[in-house]
Design an enzyme around this catalytic site. Sequence first.
Site: not given
Length: 281
Positions: A33, A144, A176, A201
């Site tokens: 996504y 992702k 993160e 990411l």
Amino acid sequence: MSRTVYLNGAYVPEEEAMVSVFDRGFLFADGIYEVTAVLDGKICEFEGHVKRLERSLGVLDMPMPVDKDELLEIHRELVKRNNLDQGAIYLQVTRGAADRDFVYPKNVKQTLVLFTQAKTLTDDKAGIKVIAAPDIRWGRRDVKTVQLLAPSMCKMMAKAAGKDDAWMVEDGFVTEGSSNNAYIVTKEGKIVTRNLSNSILHGITRSSVLRIAAEMDMEIEERAFTIAEAQDAAEAFITAATTFVCPVLEIDGATIGDGKPGPVATRLNTVYIEEARKGAI
């Protein structure tokens, strides 16, 4: 009035958008996504999101379902049909529908879904409070994928504690946030954020914000940092596609700085929005 969504070549009311129960996105989280910001009815950071989409799909051995030009037109058409001024466009590609099997199916049509979400993006960032949580995600966070249960669990841990989000920790170091990249600003004014690897990411907003910071002659160090170091920092903040640059005011109960949005995060957010508007298409 319901939204118009895009599903496999058609623009349909959201109530009519149906995906097979055999879709591998549903059965295996076998999909990718992207979330792209919209400002003034224009698409922000489109090139960066497409490149990351292509990279993520490549890791899962999936092709692009449509070419870049067609994908841009779909984004623009959704903005137009939904009269979207500010907000986001969510895009999801799955391997498609096939009988349940761990082996990738062959000659299956991919599922492509896009929809809009109206949201004010340019309001003043009041700041958020975060907790630390164990990072229990899989080892390829640079891809992702739609398998977001672990970040969702971390977010719910934060909500249960009366806070806004969680910074995930692995081997003693922050990786993160649940849906964002994490940063601190040292008392000497240096911006510190985790270096790129499979552990985080590769944020599109992250890349742009670090470029802007470098152009503003801010010192940047890409390395891991601990919760304790973050609690002792002058500032902390996060970046993401629809939060831009948002200050972090508290980490695990410790107030960061004076407990108010700091000058570095505030300035970066202002400049990022200016640059995003200029580059939107």
